[in-house]
Design an enzyme around this catalytic site. Structure first.
Site, short mmCIF file in Angstrom:
data_model
loop_
_atom_site.label_atom_id
_atom_site.label_comp_id
_atom_site.label_asym_id
_atom_site.label_seq_id
_atom_site.Cartn_x
_atom_site.Cartn_y
_atom_site.Cartn_z
N HIS A 249 4.17 6.48 7.34
CA HIS A 249 3.86 5.08 7.03
C HIS A 249 5.04 4.15 7.30
O HIS A 249 5.06 3.03 6.82
CB HIS A 249 3.39 4.95 5.57
CG HIS A 249 2.10 5.68 5.31
ND1 HIS A 249 1.60 5.92 4.04
CD2 HIS A 249 1.20 6.23 6.16
CE1 HIS A 249 0.46 6.58 4.14
NE2 HIS A 249 0.20 6.79 5.41
N ALA B 98 4.25 9.58 -3.02
CA ALA B 98 5.02 8.79 -3.99
C ALA B 98 5.50 9.62 -5.18
O ALA B 98 6.53 9.30 -5.78
CB ALA B 98 4.18 7.61 -4.48
N CYS C 178 11.92 -13.52 14.44
CA CYS C 178 12.98 -12.90 15.25
C CYS C 178 13.58 -13.97 16.18
O CYS C 178 12.98 -15.03 16.39
CB CYS C 178 12.28 -11.82 16.07
SG CYS C 178 13.26 -10.95 17.27
N SER D 126 1.50 13.90 -4.05
CA SER D 126 0.59 12.92 -3.45
C SER D 126 -0.80 13.08 -4.06
O SER D 126 -1.25 14.21 -4.29
CB SER D 126 0.50 13.12 -1.94
OG SER D 126 -0.49 12.26 -1.40
N GLN E 177 4.62 10.28 3.38
CA GLN E 177 3.90 9.00 3.33
C GLN E 177 4.80 7.93 2.75
O GLN E 177 4.45 6.76 2.74
CB GLN E 177 2.66 9.14 2.44
CG GLN E 177 1.66 10.18 2.94
CD GLN E 177 0.62 10.50 1.88
OE1 GLN E 177 -0.38 9.81 1.76
NE2 GLN E 177 0.86 11.54 1.10
N ASN F 178 1.57 18.97 -7.72
CA ASN F 178 1.28 17.59 -8.16
C ASN F 178 0.93 17.59 -9.64
O ASN F 178 0.31 18.54 -10.13
CB ASN F 178 0.10 17.04 -7.35
CG ASN F 178 0.07 15.53 -7.34
OD1 ASN F 178 1.04 14.89 -6.91
ND2 ASN F 178 -1.00 14.93 -7.82
N1 APR Z 1 5.84 15.32 -10.25
C1 APR Z 1 4.69 15.68 -9.62
N2 APR Z 1 3.72 14.80 -9.30
C2 APR Z 1 3.89 13.52 -9.64
C3 APR Z 1 5.06 13.08 -10.32
C4 APR Z 1 6.07 14.04 -10.62
N3 APR Z 1 7.19 13.71 -11.25
N4 APR Z 1 4.93 11.74 -10.55
C5 APR Z 1 3.75 11.38 -10.04
N5 APR Z 1 3.11 12.45 -9.49
C6 APR Z 1 1.82 12.47 -8.79
C7 APR Z 1 0.73 11.65 -9.45
O1 APR Z 1 0.03 12.47 -10.36
C8 APR Z 1 -0.13 11.21 -8.27
O2 APR Z 1 -1.22 12.09 -8.08
O3 APR Z 1 2.04 11.87 -7.54
C9 APR Z 1 0.82 11.33 -7.06
C10 APR Z 1 1.13 10.00 -6.40
O4 APR Z 1 -0.04 9.48 -5.82
P1 APR Z 1 -0.10 8.02 -5.18
O5 APR Z 1 0.53 7.03 -6.09
O6 APR Z 1 -1.52 7.78 -4.78
O7 APR Z 1 0.86 8.12 -3.91
P2 APR Z 1 0.55 8.64 -2.43
O8 APR Z 1 -0.37 9.80 -2.45
O9 APR Z 1 1.87 8.81 -1.79
O10 APR Z 1 -0.19 7.39 -1.82
C11 APR Z 1 -0.52 7.41 -0.45
O11 APR Z 1 -1.19 5.12 -0.54
O12 APR Z 1 -0.97 2.90 -1.16
C12 APR Z 1 -0.74 3.82 -0.18
O13 APR Z 1 0.74 3.58 1.59
C13 APR Z 1 0.71 3.96 0.24
O14 APR Z 1 1.83 5.90 1.16
C14 APR Z 1 1.00 5.43 0.11
C15 APR Z 1 -0.39 6.05 0.16
#
Ligand code: APR
Length: 267
Positions: free
Chosen positions: A140, A23, A173, A213, A101, A237
């Site tokens: 996902h 994300a 559907c 992530s 993801q 990150n």
């Molecule tokens: N630059 C770098 N890192 C960033 C930035 C940015 N601009 N903005 C946010 N982050 C980092 C945050 O510090 C965090 O550690 O991105 C990370 C996002 O982590 P999550 O919100 O946990 O997202 P993700 O790892 O994709 O989550 C995995 O969890 O809820 C489920 O299915 C959903 O695919 C998702 C999965």
């Protein structure tokens, strides 16, 4: 950011380079993250969006999912400089696959933009290239689509969410089966072929980039460690992750600075 120079040199030498994104790579486009300050799971109860709830109470699930969909994808998002830099690295032959993801489809949009075409949005979750320069594996799924649990038909999510909003719960559907967002829900297994492919890519990679992530959700979170066993792992990150200790390079920077910078250094 200093370590990015040595990472760029490794990418230049590598035969297989794979990126895993989360994300955080879409956050600068305005897409909310799940965890951390103001993450989606601070406002929504994860427990309401499980596969078990969908099976037990599809109408209630769809009712709540509409709110979540609006929070996550209520606006039309554009790929940012980090998505574009990855697509450019791929087009230039430095990046072989993006395993994401994210369900927002922005890697495909960036690839289409780099290729000067429009994203068709029709690609399968396991789509291998389909005319793109590299493989995009949406671990996902893709939230822009829904899928019928009975006949497997996929279609654009928007009209189905509109029907749900108008009280057609759960939306069905033509075959009578219930539609499900075409994403992997908590408690739902990832399609076997998809996770198998991701593991193969992680195993084959000489350089594996984990970008934006928190690396806490399995099975995606196991891929960086698997890649580090035999290759170079880099974590880009803002916050610490559980894989930082396995990484040769940890870059605590905004993705929109670090990824374009890495691309400049590689070229
Ligand atoms: N630059 C770098 N890192 C960033 C930035 C940015 N601009 N903005 C946010 N982050 C980092 C945050 O510090 C965090 O550690 O991105 C990370 C996002 O982590 P999550 O919100 O946990 O997202 P993700 O790892 O994709 O989550 C995995 O969890 O809820 C489920 O299915 C959903 O695919 C998702 C999965």
């Amino acid at each position: 950011m200093d370590d990015l120079e040595s990472l760029a040199a490794e990418i230049d030498r590598a035969s297989t380079v794979v990126a895993l994104t989360g994300a955080g790579i879409s956050a600068p486009s305005g897409v909310p993250t799940f965890r951390g300050d103001d993450g989606v799971w601070e406002h929504f109860d994860e427990g309401q969006f499980t596969y078990g709830r969908f099976q037990r109470d599809p109408a209630g699930f769809w009712d709540d999912r509409g709110d979540l969909q609006r929070e996550l994808f209520g606006e039309a998002y554009e790929p940012n400089a980090a998505h574009v830099a990855l697509a450019e690295l791929a087009a230039e032959g430095y990046l072989d696959a993006v395993v994401t993801q994210n369900t927002d489809g922005l890697h495909r949009d960036a690839t289409a933009r780099v290729r000067g075409a429009t994203a068709d949005g029709e690609n399968d979750t396991t789509d291998e290239s389909e005319g793109t320069d590299h493989e995009i594996l949406e671990l996902h799924g893709n939230a822009r689509r829904v899928r019928c649990v009975d006949c497997g038909r996929r279609q654009d999510a928007d009209p189905v969410f509109e029907r749900a909003e108008d009280g057609d719960l759960p939306p069905r559907c033509d075959c009578g089966g219930t539609f499900k967002p075409d994403v992997v829900l908590f408690g739902e297994q990832l399609p076997g072929a998809v996770i198998q492919r991701a593991r193969t890519l992680a195993g084959e990679s000489d350089v594996f980039l984990a970008i934006g992530s928190s690396l806490v959700v399995q099975p995606a979170a196991s891929l960086p460690r698997q890649a580090a066993a035999d290759g170079t792992l880099a974590v880009i990150n803002l916050e610490e992750t559980p894989c930082d200790g396995d990484a040769a390079v940890v870059c605590r920077a905004d993705v929109t600075e670090a990824v374009p910078r890495l691309r400049e250094l590689v070229r």
